[in-house]
Design a protein around this motif. Structure first.
Motif, PDB file in Angstrom:
ATOM      1  N   GLY A  73      -4.542   7.265  -4.273  1.00  0.00           N
ATOM      2  CA  GLY A  73      -4.509   5.807  -4.213  1.00  0.00           C
ATOM      3  C   GLY A  73      -5.033   5.235  -5.521  1.00  0.00           C
ATOM      4  O   GLY A  73      -4.879   5.831  -6.593  1.00  0.00           O
ATOM      5  N   ASP A  93      -0.289   9.068  -6.290  1.00  0.00           N
ATOM      6  CA  ASP A  93       0.386   9.297  -5.006  1.00  0.00           C
ATOM      7  C   ASP A  93       0.482  10.797  -4.763  1.00  0.00           C
ATOM      8  O   ASP A  93       0.770  11.572  -5.677  1.00  0.00           O
ATOM      9  N   GLN A 122       2.941  11.388   2.914  1.00  0.00           N
ATOM     10  CA  GLN A 122       2.357  10.657   1.788  1.00  0.00           C
ATOM     11  C   GLN A 122       0.897  10.342   2.113  1.00  0.00           C
ATOM     12  O   GLN A 122       0.587   9.382   2.815  1.00  0.00           O
ATOM     13  N   ASP A 124      -1.545   9.160   0.341  1.00  0.00           N
ATOM     14  CA  ASP A 124      -2.111   7.907  -0.171  1.00  0.00           C
ATOM     15  C   ASP A 124      -1.736   6.703   0.690  1.00  0.00           C
ATOM     16  O   ASP A 124      -2.309   5.624   0.524  1.00  0.00           O
ATOM     17  N   LYS A 125      -0.793   6.877   1.623  1.00  0.00           N
ATOM     18  CA  LYS A 125      -0.400   5.787   2.520  1.00  0.00           C
ATOM     19  C   LYS A 125      -1.078   5.897   3.884  1.00  0.00           C
ATOM     20  O   LYS A 125      -0.915   5.026   4.734  1.00  0.00           O
TER      21      LYS A 125
END
Length: 219
Positions: A73, A93, A122, A124-125
């Motif tokens: 992030g 990411d 993912q 970072d999400k």
């Protein structure tokens, strides 16, 4: 005319040097981020600069993450060259493995390996409290109902205490060629595999590892 040709030549050399320097720094940053993630199952790392790279007066700065607990992030790196420190704003990411429920898990269930599976996505999400390692889940207790395919977070779990503070337990002392069984009182809660202190009936305080048999002390 010759002066202008030399000037243009010098400008091209300077631009080429800056481009080369930026490429070196890019490689260093990517290697540094990869090292921070080496103990995790990672499929892809992408790095995007949120601001222009700072001008540094060395080719190999010492890099450091300002937040040790955050690895993807929005990140800030410090880059130190002797007495000069500059800061680099990044977005990292990451695609990697995390743990989800592979079946419905009811509240108060002691979680086993059969309840969970790995899934790639993912990172970072996902929430920062997502769990990446099965060992941080197995033998823990679900605080609430967890749906199938739901990512498992630390806030959903509590530890399963094999023994609790003040409990009378069996203490097994393994020595070189001998084994002694006695009793003692635990001075703290302990899950399987934890090291805790135990007060023996003789009054001596020792440290041992929590197991199904009680507290084991290896001498």
């Amino acid at each position: 005319m010759t002066f202008f040709i030399r000037l243009i030549f010098c400008i091209f050399i300077l631009l080429g040097w800056k481009t080369s320097f930026a490429d070196v720094l890019d490689n260093q940053i990517h290697h540094f981020i990869s090292e921070q993630l080496q103990d995790k199952k990672i499929d892809h790392i992408g790095i995007r600069y949120l601001a222009a790279q700072p001008d540094l007066n060395c080719r190999k700065p010492t890099l450091k993450l300002l937040s040790k607990n955050k690895l993807w992030g929005n990140l800030t790196l410090s880059a130190k060259c002797k007495n000069q420190t500059k800061y680099i704003q990044l977005y990292v990411d990451v695609v990697g493995s995390y743990i989800v429920a592979n079946q419905a898990i009811n509240a108060d269930t002691k979680i086993t390996e059969q309840h969970i599976t790995e899934q790639s996505g993912q990172l970072d999400k996902l929430p920062a409290t997502i769990i990446l390692d099965k060992s941080q889940i197995i033998n823990h207790i679900a605080i609430r109902h967890i749906d199938p395919q739901e990512p498992i977070k630390t806030s959903m779990l509590k530890r399963h205490w094999q023994v609790k503070a003040g409990q009378q337990v069996k203490v097994i002392i393994n020595g070189d060629g001998y084994l002694v069984a006695t009793k003692g009182k635990t001075l703290a809660n302990g899950a399987s595999g934890d090291y805790i202190h135990v007060k023996l009936n003789t009054g001596t305080i020792v440290e041992g590892i929590v197991s199904e048999q009680g507290i084991t002390i290896n001498q």
